[in-house]
Design an enzyme around this catalytic site. Structure first.
Site, PDB file in Angstrom:
ATOM      1  N   SER A 286       0.814  -1.207   0.000  1.00 25.53           N
ATOM      2  CA  SER A 286       0.000   0.000   0.000  1.00 25.53           C
ATOM      3  C   SER A 286       0.858   1.273   0.000  1.00 25.53           C
ATOM      4  O   SER A 286       1.506   1.583  -0.984  1.00 25.53           O
ATOM      5  CB  SER A 286      -0.953  -0.043   1.195  1.00 25.53           C
ATOM      6  OG  SER A 286      -1.923   0.971   1.102  1.00 25.53           O
ATOM      7  N   ASP A 297       9.705   5.293 -10.451  1.00 27.45           N
ATOM      8  CA  ASP A 297       9.196   5.845 -11.707  1.00 27.45           C
ATOM      9  C   ASP A 297       9.935   7.111 -12.137  1.00 27.45           C
ATOM     10  O   ASP A 297      10.036   7.401 -13.334  1.00 27.45           O
ATOM     11  CB  ASP A 297       7.700   6.141 -11.590  1.00 27.45           C
ATOM     12  CG  ASP A 297       6.854   4.889 -11.783  1.00 27.45           C
ATOM     13  OD1 ASP A 297       7.438   3.790 -11.814  1.00 27.45           O
ATOM     14  OD2 ASP A 297       5.621   5.010 -11.886  1.00 27.45           O
ATOM     15  N   LYS A 311      -0.832  -4.202  -3.038  1.00 27.52           N
ATOM     16  CA  LYS A 311      -2.111  -3.637  -2.573  1.00 27.52           C
ATOM     17  C   LYS A 311      -2.237  -2.225  -3.136  1.00 27.52           C
ATOM     18  O   LYS A 311      -1.600  -1.294  -2.658  1.00 27.52           O
ATOM     19  CB  LYS A 311      -2.191  -3.594  -1.046  1.00 27.52           C
ATOM     20  CG  LYS A 311      -3.501  -2.992  -0.532  1.00 27.52           C
ATOM     21  CD  LYS A 311      -3.500  -2.899   0.993  1.00 27.52           C
ATOM     22  CE  LYS A 311      -4.816  -2.296   1.512  1.00 27.52           C
ATOM     23  NZ  LYS A 311      -4.992  -0.881   1.111  1.00 27.52           N
TER      24      LYS A 311
END
Length: 583
Positions: A286, A297, A311
């Protein structure tokens, strides 16, 4: 009548909505109301509507997704506690050893610290209640030691070799539940921070740790999110904001209503420059995936470890009429490149939560080669690196799980409290001597060694507590397993009563199975390496009693392969250039 009003309130809550999923919503909401009224008006026996509604709610949410959950009223406070950052109590950590409450750590500045409670103390009475015996468990301790801020509790304590118990009067207060208990300088340039959860206080804790490390000369950071199951989305954004440059996307959420949100970095980042390594594993989930995904990224740092949990669903908590709570999934979240990290859950809850076992069986935890992604789940970073979606964050550098660091003997010693029990006894006799020899954690790490004599004392203590080097045969259980695994062959070989006159084949098969089964159990004892594990455990327990938990944790990291490799990685510029990652 009150029960009836509660049921109607519950039903009305779900019948009034701003956005209907589809035309069947109102029909089915009316069905629920009709059924509840019928049960109330004409059912043959009296009914506990609270139980009916709770059961129905739980089952209803199970059909949605794995993370939409119902929390009964009496469990709401306890469920929210880890993320709120504080609770009311006396400020100790404890462990129950031989039906006795042993104080393991006293929180500095807390109520118990102020009156002089010490690690190693044994609590034998709480107010007028005896606090020893079979009735004592974790729930009993929390029920009687916790309480509202400002209330008093009287404890009767046994300390060391003192025969006379000591009485302490403690006034309960707010006790912080820190999400960062470990941060330190690894070397003159590299700092380490371990975040256990994304709680309400985590951003401030992180900033404090970061500034303290920077004051000591930190230029590079190892940020440990292993085992961190998540927490508040906004806290994940705020911590990621420390690493990501202004106006860059950190995370965005979306749903079929198109009411999602975007979170972009501000100009407040305190560690936008410098080498960054984030440690993750299969239990990082999460909010941990939001931070590691954003860093990956934007080519801001390296993610090291094993694929995270997966998650990618956002829950919003809200209260029902009786102050019970539902945490309902409202969105999916996406990393800056557009990756949805949520792993599939269409095959049901059991399969979803068993997925980590499936990874293990497929060899994913020990070999990166066992992991493959379709082209549809591949994404590109600004620097052209390939990253993956569809089920967790795949690390840039894979560190396999060390399967050799397992011993059923070691596990049994942990379960029976051998290390903590031995340490408490040893500290009663030698604590002052150890503090004089090792006045700080640095000297302890550099110079303390578990001698062969100390190891023998630990094993002797373990044997007295019922731990054996060998394993019990457990004949009946192994025999049952034998018949289960060989059922078809046995039924074929002994198909009629005459066949049992010749049991030689059965005896040979049975003997072979029992010997191999027992040999496997003994191999799991890992007697060749268990002494190494015991030394590591006792070193941590000693350090925990002599210093703070955060300082003691450093001794654990000394043999942590992922941490060791992370230190090597962060000191190697070639690796950062290879992965086209900021330095």
């Amino acid at each position: 009548m009150k029960t009836k009003y509660f049921v109607l309130a519950f039903c009305l809550f779900f019948t009034g909505t701003l956005f209907s999923q589809n035309g069947s919503y109102q029909i089915n909401a009316n069905k629920i109301n009709q059924l509840m009224r019928a049960i109330n008006d004409i059912y043959v026996d009296t009914v506990n509507f609270n139980t009916i509604v709770e059961n129905a709610t739980v089952e209803m949410l199970k059909t949605l997704d794995p993370h939409s959950v119902y929390i009964p009223k009496e469990e709401v406070a306890q469920a929210n506690e880890p993320l709120q950052g504080a609770f009311d109590g006396i400020g100790v950590t404890f462990q129950i050893i031989k039906d006795t409450i042993n104080v393991m750590e006293v929180i500095v500045g807390g109520p118990s610290d102020k009156v002089g409670l010490m690690a190693g103390d044994k609590i034998i009475k709480v107010d007028t209640l005896d606090a020893v015996g079979k009735k004592i468990n974790n729930q009993w301790v929390m029920k009687h030691l916790r309480g509202k801020k400002g209330t008093k509790v009287e404890l009767l304590i046994l300390r060391g070799r003192n025969s006379e118990p000591l009485t302490f009067h403690i006034i309960r207060d707010k006790i912080p539940m820190n999400s960062i208990n470990v941060f330190f300088m690894v070397d003159k340039n590299t700092g380490y921070i371990r975040l256990e959860r994304f709680a309400a206080t985590s951003k401030q804790e992180f900033s404090d740790a970061l500034h303290q490390l920077k004051d000591k000369g930190m230029k590079n950071l190892i940020f440990d999110l292993r085992g961190n199951g998540g927490g508040y989305l906004n806290i994940a954004f705020e911590i990621a904001d420390e690493f990501i440059e202004k106006d860059k996307m950190i995370v965005y959420t979306d749903n079929f209503r198109k009411t999602g949100e975007s979170f972009k970095a501000t100009s407040k980042g305190d560690f936008e420059k410098g080498k960054l390594v984030i440690l993750v594993d299969e239990n990082s989930a999460s909010a941990s995936e939001i931070v590691s995904g954003a860093v990956q990224d934007w080519d801001r740092g390296l993610v090291v470890g094993r694929r995270t949990f997966g998650k990618g669903l956002v829950q919003k908590p809200f209260y029902l009429a009786d102050q019970s709570q539902v945490r309902l999934t409202i969105s999916k979240y996406y990393t800056p490149t557009g990756r949805c990290i949520q792993k599939p859950y269409e095959d049901g809850l059991e399969e979803y939560y068993n997925e980590l076992n499936t990874r293990s069986q497929h060899g994913e935890l020990i070999s990166q080669d066992s992991i493959s992604f379709p082209d549809s789940l591949k994404y590109k970073t600004p620097n052209g690196r390939t990253v993956y979606g569809g089920g967790g964050i795949m690390p840039d550098i894979f560190i396999p799980l060390d399967t050799t660091k397992y011993s059923s003997l070691y596990g049994e010693m942990i379960r029976k409290g051998i290390f903590s029990g031995f340490t408490l006894n040893y500290m009663n006799l030698h604590k002052e001597e150890l503090i004089e020899l090792y006045p700080n954690i640095e000297q302890f790490k550099a110079n303390f060694q578990v001698s062969d004599q100390l190891l023998e004392e630990i094993m002797e203590y373990a044997h007295k507590e019922g731990v054996k080097d060998s394993v019990p045969l457990n004949f009946t259980r192994r025999a049952q397993l034998f018949f289960k695994e060989n059922e078809k062959q046995l039924d074929s070989t002994y198909s009629n009563i005459q066949d049992i006159q010749n049991l030689e084949q059965f005896q040979a098969l049975f003997t072979q199975f029992m010997e191999e089964s027992y040999s496997e159990s003994m191999q799991l004892r890992n007697l060749g390496k268990v002494r190494e594990f015991i030394k590591e455990a006792i070193m941590f327990e000693f350090a925990r009693n002599l210093y703070t938990y955060g300082e003691a944790y450093q001794t654990f990291l000394m043999s942590d392969e992922t941490f060791i490799q992370a230190v090597e990685i962060i000191n190697n510029d070639k690796i950062f250039r290879k992965f086209k990652v900021a330095r």
